[in-house]
Design an enzyme around this catalytic site. Sequence first.
Site, short mmCIF file in Angstrom:
data_model
loop_
_atom_site.label_atom_id
_atom_site.label_comp_id
_atom_site.label_asym_id
_atom_site.label_seq_id
_atom_site.Cartn_x
_atom_site.Cartn_y
_atom_site.Cartn_z
N SER A 184 0.79 -1.23 0.00
CA SER A 184 0.00 0.00 0.00
C SER A 184 0.83 1.28 0.00
O SER A 184 0.33 2.32 -0.42
CB SER A 184 -0.96 -0.01 1.19
OG SER A 184 -0.24 -0.18 2.38
N HIS A 212 -5.46 -3.91 -1.80
CA HIS A 212 -5.26 -2.89 -2.83
C HIS A 212 -5.24 -3.45 -4.25
O HIS A 212 -5.10 -2.72 -5.21
CB HIS A 212 -3.99 -2.09 -2.56
CG HIS A 212 -4.14 -1.13 -1.41
ND1 HIS A 212 -4.70 0.11 -1.56
CD2 HIS A 212 -3.85 -1.27 -0.09
CE1 HIS A 212 -4.72 0.72 -0.38
NE2 HIS A 212 -4.22 -0.10 0.52
N LYS A 243 -12.44 -0.63 -0.13
CA LYS A 243 -11.64 0.28 -0.96
C LYS A 243 -12.29 0.40 -2.34
O LYS A 243 -13.23 1.16 -2.49
CB LYS A 243 -10.19 -0.21 -1.00
CG LYS A 243 -9.57 -0.29 0.40
CD LYS A 243 -8.13 -0.67 0.35
CE LYS A 243 -7.59 -1.07 1.70
NZ LYS A 243 -7.59 -0.05 2.73
N1 PMP Z 1 -4.99 -5.09 4.39
C1 PMP Z 1 -4.36 -4.11 3.73
C2 PMP Z 1 -3.15 -4.43 2.91
C3 PMP Z 1 -4.83 -2.78 3.81
O1 PMP Z 1 -4.21 -1.79 3.16
C4 PMP Z 1 -5.99 -2.52 4.60
C5 PMP Z 1 -6.56 -1.12 4.73
N2 PMP Z 1 -5.67 -0.13 5.03
C6 PMP Z 1 -6.59 -3.57 5.26
C7 PMP Z 1 -6.09 -4.85 5.12
C8 PMP Z 1 -7.81 -3.35 6.11
O2 PMP Z 1 -8.92 -3.25 5.32
P1 PMP Z 1 -10.28 -2.60 5.86
O3 PMP Z 1 -10.13 -1.13 5.75
O4 PMP Z 1 -11.32 -3.18 4.97
O5 PMP Z 1 -10.44 -3.04 7.27
#
Ligand code: PMP
Length: 395
Positions: A184, A212, A243
Amino acid sequence: MSNIHELPFLKEKLEELKAQGVYRKLPILEGPNEPEVVLNGRKVINLSSNNYLGFANHPRLKKAAIEAVEKYGVGAGAVRTIIGNMDIHEEMEALLAKFKREEAVMSFQSGFNCNAGAIQAITEAGDLIISDELNHASIIDGARLSKADKTIYKHNDMDHLEKVLKENRDKYRNILIITDGVFSMDGDIADLPNIAALAEKYDAMTYVDDAHGSGVLGESGRGTVDHFHLHGRIDFSIGTLSKAIGVIGGYVAGSRTAQDWLNHRGRPILFSTALPPAAVGAIIEAIKMLMETTEYTDRLWNNARYFKEKLGRLGFNTSNSQTPITPVIIGDEAKTMEFSRNLFNHGVFVSGIVFPTVPKGTGRVRCMVTAAHTEEQLDRAVAAFEKVGKEMGLI
Ligand code: PMP
């Protein structure tokens, strides 16, 4: 006399954050998440959301959510194993499985919850978790909840991963390799073909958190596994629905056995109420839209390429991103935050990201272009980058 109820130990820590210049107030959005928003009272171009496809305020998703509320009410009522499981949850999972080209899907209340629940459910004492050093915090926390041993491999470094596998294969019963599909902070893609090959060579399982990559990579956003045509070779393919899909939720896509086991031992399934019907209705509509057309993902990639190329031509370092995530590397932490503030004052909201989220000296602003941005908005954002970049001597 100190009064513990005034939480002096937390107040002290908050003062430390202020002294370090990292204390922050949450930005406040007045209205929906759109390419242009009113944020803290100022109209700005939004380059900071994960709303990749512009679905968060899409009329079709909103209509589906309202219809689901009319039919099912606002809450699921209980955890799924008691009486929180509705036919709409089953419909969503079946559709997601079809979309992901996997046998079955088990959904969770968020991507974070999914990692927090699934990793501990599929590993136990006597197992080893091998995790990429740049994996997301929810994977780290999920692994901490497991009784398995844990170790890390250098970021996307297949030689190092093989060394760790070789050293440990005989010491453990099951080995689980975990990686983000798309990282990310840099936007690079995991070397999944080689991870799958190494897993097969050393008889290990694979777990890909595609938060992502979901709705971004692969045919019409089917994800990183689809992008590399690795169906059937990745054991646990995790997606988020918060997302690109624009709503909330997370899921594990994989085998029916995995789904069945998580249904019995996934703690957020057993102990936390199921997704609300409005979210489920909107998610179903979003997946249908992606199955109808590649128009949304095409627009996302076109916009991302357009923006990246323009920033690159101005002389900004957009790192080695292979996805729409566009980091602009500034380096120095204070300068990064100043750049972000100056961009805001020129009508562009893009978050500054510094240590400890990224390594020291690699501060960056992370631009998130979406399918919903117009070329005019992107041009205006680029003009602000050019002006502020020149004023600060960055380009
Ligand atoms: N895994 C990754 C790689 C993420 O970037 C994120 C969100 N920042 C999450 C899990 C968590 O997802 P959510 O916002 O749906 O809880």
